[in-house]
Design an enzyme around this catalytic site. Structure first.
Site, PDB file in Angstrom:
ATOM      1  N   LYS A 159      -5.058  -3.644  -0.177  1.00 55.04           N
ATOM      2  CA  LYS A 159      -4.821  -2.388   0.156  1.00 55.04           C
ATOM      3  C   LYS A 159      -3.976  -1.842  -0.522  1.00 55.04           C
ATOM      4  CE  LYS A 159      -4.305  -3.692   5.278  1.00 55.04           C
ATOM      5  NZ  LYS A 159      -3.443  -2.666   6.967  1.00 55.04           N
ATOM      6  N   PHE A 182       1.330   5.301  15.879  1.00 50.29           N
ATOM      7  CA  PHE A 182       0.877   5.562  13.674  1.00 50.29           C
ATOM      8  C   PHE A 182      -0.431   5.396  12.980  1.00 50.29           C
ATOM      9  CE2 PHE A 182       0.228   0.826  15.410  1.00 50.29           C
ATOM     10  CZ  PHE A 182      -0.385   0.405  14.806  1.00 50.29           C
ATOM     11  N   ARG A 239      -7.692 -15.041   8.840  1.00 47.94           N
ATOM     12  CA  ARG A 239      -6.093 -14.570   9.336  1.00 47.94           C
ATOM     13  C   ARG A 239      -5.037 -15.517   9.235  1.00 47.94           C
ATOM     14  NH1 ARG A 239      -6.204  -9.025  11.388  1.00 47.94           N
ATOM     15  NH2 ARG A 239      -4.205 -10.315  12.733  1.00 47.94           N
ATOM     16  N   THR A 257       1.236  -9.375  11.510  1.00 46.87           N
ATOM     17  CA  THR A 257       1.498  -7.893  10.497  1.00 46.87           C
ATOM     18  C   THR A 257       1.736  -7.861   9.742  1.00 46.87           C
ATOM     19  OG1 THR A 257      -0.144  -7.877  12.806  1.00 46.87           O
ATOM     20  CG2 THR A 257      -0.015  -5.770  11.177  1.00 46.87           C
ATOM     21  N   ARG A 272       0.678 -12.304   3.222  1.00 52.56           N
ATOM     22  CA  ARG A 272       1.789 -11.240   3.742  1.00 52.56           C
ATOM     23  C   ARG A 272       3.246 -11.017   3.267  1.00 52.56           C
ATOM     24  NH1 ARG A 272      -1.717  -9.209   8.829  1.00 52.56           N
ATOM     25  NH2 ARG A 272      -3.195  -7.125   7.635  1.00 52.56           N
ATOM     26  N   ASN A 306       1.157  -3.786   4.144  1.00 51.16           N
ATOM     27  CA  ASN A 306       1.280  -4.704   4.128  1.00 51.16           C
ATOM     28  C   ASN A 306      -0.501  -5.259   3.779  1.00 51.16           C
ATOM     29  OD1 ASN A 306      -1.112  -3.841   6.191  1.00 51.16           O
ATOM     30  ND2 ASN A 306      -0.181  -5.684   7.697  1.00 51.16           N
ATOM     31  N   HIS A 362      -5.831  -6.196   4.560  1.00 51.24           N
ATOM     32  CA  HIS A 362      -7.207  -5.807   6.074  1.00 51.24           C
ATOM     33  C   HIS A 362      -7.302  -7.226   6.409  1.00 51.24           C
ATOM     34  CE1 HIS A 362      -8.894  -4.530   9.461  1.00 51.24           C
ATOM     35  NE2 HIS A 362     -10.206  -4.973   8.652  1.00 51.24           N
TER      36      HIS A 362
HETATM   37  P1  IDP Z   1      -4.050  -6.404  11.583  1.00 47.71           P
HETATM   38  O1  IDP Z   1      -3.755  -5.504  10.031  1.00 47.71           O
HETATM   39  O2  IDP Z   1      -2.535  -7.568  11.393  1.00 47.71           O
HETATM   40  O3  IDP Z   1      -5.096  -7.150  12.374  1.00 47.71           O
HETATM   41  P2  IDP Z   1      -3.034  -4.341  13.721  1.00 47.71           P
HETATM   42  O4  IDP Z   1      -2.387  -4.255  14.789  1.00 47.71           O
HETATM   43  O5  IDP Z   1      -5.037  -4.527  14.031  1.00 47.71           O
HETATM   44  O6  IDP Z   1      -2.600  -5.607  12.851  1.00 47.71           O
HETATM   45  O7  IDP Z   1      -3.286  -3.230  12.773  1.00 47.71           O
HETATM   46  C1  IDP Z   1      -3.539  -2.549  11.660  1.00 47.71           C
HETATM   47  C2  IDP Z   1      -2.183  -1.951  10.654  1.00 47.71           C
HETATM   48  O8  IDP Z   1      -1.730  -1.180  11.377  1.00 47.71           O
HETATM   49  C3  IDP Z   1      -1.924  -2.707   9.839  1.00 47.71           C
HETATM   50  O9  IDP Z   1      -2.270  -3.448   9.313  1.00 47.71           O
HETATM   51  C4  IDP Z   1      -0.387  -1.740   9.869  1.00 47.71           C
HETATM   52  O10 IDP Z   1      -0.902  -1.884   8.447  1.00 47.71           O
HETATM   53  C5  IDP Z   1      -0.533  -0.785  10.392  1.00 47.71           C
HETATM   54  N1  IDP Z   1       0.293  -0.708  11.743  1.00 47.71           N
HETATM   55  C6  IDP Z   1       0.197  -2.168  12.713  1.00 47.71           C
HETATM   56  N2  IDP Z   1       1.767  -1.976  13.747  1.00 47.71           N
HETATM   57  C7  IDP Z   1       2.033  -0.778  13.162  1.00 47.71           C
HETATM   58  C8  IDP Z   1       3.051  -0.764  13.410  1.00 47.71           C
HETATM   59  O11 IDP Z   1       3.745  -0.818  14.516  1.00 47.71           O
HETATM   60  N3  IDP Z   1       3.631   0.501  12.576  1.00 47.71           N
HETATM   61  C9  IDP Z   1       3.136   0.709  11.454  1.00 47.71           C
HETATM   62  N4  IDP Z   1       1.754   0.563  11.171  1.00 47.71           N
HETATM   63  C10 IDP Z   1       1.474  -0.119  12.026  1.00 47.71           C
HETATM   64 MG    MG Z   2      -6.289  -5.683  13.228  1.00 49.23          MG
END
Ligand code: IDP
Ligand code: MG
Length: 138
Positions: free
Chosen positions: A12, A60, A88, A94, A105, A115, A118
């Site tokens: 990212k 968000f 993963r 996350t 991460r 983070n 992806h």
């Molecule tokens: P993941 O990347 O671990 O699969 P997801 O829940 O799919 O997590 O969320 C996608 C992306 O959205 C996360 O990697 C992060 O960048 C962002 N994100 C997730 N939860 C939050 C939040 O509570 N606040 C701000 N950004 C978030």
């Molecule tokens: Mg995801």
């Protein structure tokens, strides 16, 4: 026996900005992943909105799409046995604050939104995400 799988990984903008791309690629390679395809691109906001459509109802969502389109990213097809789950695991939670020691991460993430990486969350989504970026692949 586990299957040889492909998954989609993205380095990212926050990681590219801090010149961490080679370090992060090395994490994948030293953990047994093959980088089968890669390209450095920058998404428009509407492309980011399409990619993250699954999150469109989240509060968000707009910030997330602004962020993903804010600078260059590296998209990669990673191959390994059980690649989706293994990636993963290597990425970590996350929220970098909650990620296990030794995960990407934990090591490189700044915050829940920045983070660093992806990774597809299922084999089905890996196929969808791979064809989003690499039209002729699956
Ligand atoms: P993941 O990347 O671990 O699969 P997801 O829940 O799919 O997590 O969320 C996608 C992306 O959205 C996360 O990697 C992060 O960048 C962002 N994100 C997730 N939860 C939050 C939040 O509570 N606040 C701000 N950004 C978030
Ligand atoms: Mg995801």
């Amino acid at each position: 026996m586990s299957d040889l799988e492909k998954t989609l990984s993205i380095i990212k903008p926050d990681a590219i900005e801090r010149a961490l791309e080679n370090k992060i690629k090395e994490e994948f390679i030293s953990n047994g992943f093959k980088i089968a395809k890669e390209k450095k691109i920058q998404l428009t906001k509407s492309e980011a909105e399409l990619f993250y459509k699954v999150h469109e109802t989240k509060p968000f969502y707009s910030d997330l799409c602004d962020y993903l389109s804010s600078g260059p990213i590296i998209v990669m097809i990673l191959e390994k046995n059980d690649a989706v789950k293994e990636n993963r695991k290597l990425m970590g939670a996350t929220d970098p604050k909650k990620a296990d020691e030794g995960t990407i991460r934990k090591e490189y993430g700044i915050s829940i939104d920045k983070n660093s990486v992806h990774g597809s969350d299922s084999l089905e989504n890996a196929k969808i995400e791979i064809s989003f970026f690499f039209k002729d692949q699956q």
